[in-house]
Design a protein around this motif. Structure first.
Motif, PDB file in Angstrom:
ATOM      1  N   LYS A   1       2.624  -5.041  25.172  1.00  0.00           N
ATOM      2  CA  LYS A   1       3.930  -5.159  24.517  1.00  0.00           C
ATOM      3  C   LYS A   1       4.017  -4.216  23.312  1.00  0.00           C
ATOM      4  CE  LYS A   1       4.311  -9.643  23.795  1.00  0.00           C
ATOM      5  NZ  LYS A   1       4.855 -10.998  23.578  1.00  0.00           N
ATOM      6  N   GLU A   2       2.937  -4.105  22.544  1.00  0.00           N
ATOM      7  CA  GLU A   2       2.934  -3.218  21.372  1.00  0.00           C
ATOM      8  C   GLU A   2       3.127  -1.763  21.788  1.00  0.00           C
ATOM      9  OE1 GLU A   2       2.960  -3.692  18.032  1.00  0.00           O
ATOM     10  OE2 GLU A   2       3.263  -5.785  18.604  1.00  0.00           O
ATOM     11  N   LYS A   3       2.372  -1.322  22.791  1.00  0.00           N
ATOM     12  CA  LYS A   3       2.482   0.072  23.245  1.00  0.00           C
ATOM     13  C   LYS A   3       3.870   0.358  23.815  1.00  0.00           C
ATOM     14  CE  LYS A   3      -2.322   1.360  23.951  1.00  0.00           C
ATOM     15  NZ  LYS A   3      -2.341   2.267  22.825  1.00  0.00           N
ATOM     16  N   GLU A   4       4.385  -0.551  24.636  1.00  0.00           N
ATOM     17  CA  GLU A   4       5.736  -0.379  25.175  1.00  0.00           C
ATOM     18  C   GLU A   4       6.760  -0.377  24.044  1.00  0.00           C
ATOM     19  OE1 GLU A   4       4.987  -2.485  29.539  1.00  0.00           O
ATOM     20  OE2 GLU A   4       5.927  -3.634  27.930  1.00  0.00           O
ATOM     21  N   GLY A   5       6.568  -1.255  23.076  1.00  0.00           N
ATOM     22  CA  GLY A   5       7.473  -1.324  21.931  1.00  0.00           C
ATOM     23  C   GLY A   5       7.511  -0.017  21.155  1.00  0.00           C
ATOM     24  N   GLU A   6       6.357   0.588  20.956  1.00  0.00           N
ATOM     25  CA  GLU A   6       6.294   1.873  20.260  1.00  0.00           C
ATOM     26  C   GLU A   6       7.091   2.933  21.025  1.00  0.00           C
ATOM     27  OE1 GLU A   6       2.103   2.650  19.899  1.00  0.00           O
ATOM     28  OE2 GLU A   6       1.811   0.965  18.510  1.00  0.00           O
TER      29      GLU A   6
END
Length: 157
Positions: A53-58
């Motif tokens: 989720k963090e990587k996609e969010g970035e």
């Protein structure tokens, strides 16, 4: 106003892609519309849900311009009837927004940073749909919304 549909990962079903393309072409008569596909994260099987989720969010946040209005397609979002969604679109156009970005997250949803940046959440249903199906449903609903706003015969009450 422009509407951008942002989604994680490509559609792997040609039939869905064909249907989405039909509605994309129809929408061009009403509004500037584009789809932005963010590629799937490589080696995501080695990442936890939170890391994914963090990587996609970035990646989502990197695509946004400061003036974009971000609205998330999220199961905990507000549900609209088609007529109410048309009115939502009209309010966004009236507000002077240059680009309304509707985002479809990855399989685990959105990071906290993306939720913090968004100005709202929309749910298409209490049911769960594949991320690929959601693309078709929201593009059709945007098209339906514009036909409602123009009193065209596509939508029946």
């Amino acid at each position: 106003m422009q509407i951008t549909l942002m989604a994680i990962g490509k559609t792997d079903k040609a039939e869905l892609e064909s249907l989405i393309t039909i509605y994309e072409k129809r929408l061009k008569h009403y509004i500037k519309f584009q789809m932005e596909i963010i590629p799937d994260i490589k080696n995501r099987k080695n990442l936890s849900e939170a890391q994914q989720k963090e990587k996609e969010g970035e990646l989502i946040l990197a695509q946004l311009q400061p003036t974009d209005a971000l609205v998330l397609l999220d199961e905990k979002g507000k549900q609209y009837s088609s007529v109410d969604f048309a009115q939502f679109l009209q309010k966004k156009m009236n507000s002077g927004i240059k680009n309304l970005v509707l985002a479809i997250g990855g399989p685990y949803g959105f990071s906290e940073a993306v939720y913090a940046k968004s100005s709202g959440k929309i749910s298409l249903s209490k049911m769960t749909f594949s991320h690929q199906m959601v693309r078709l449903f929201i593009v059709e609903q945007i098209y339906r919304g514009f036909t409602i706003l123009r009193n065209e015969p596509y939508h029946h009450q």
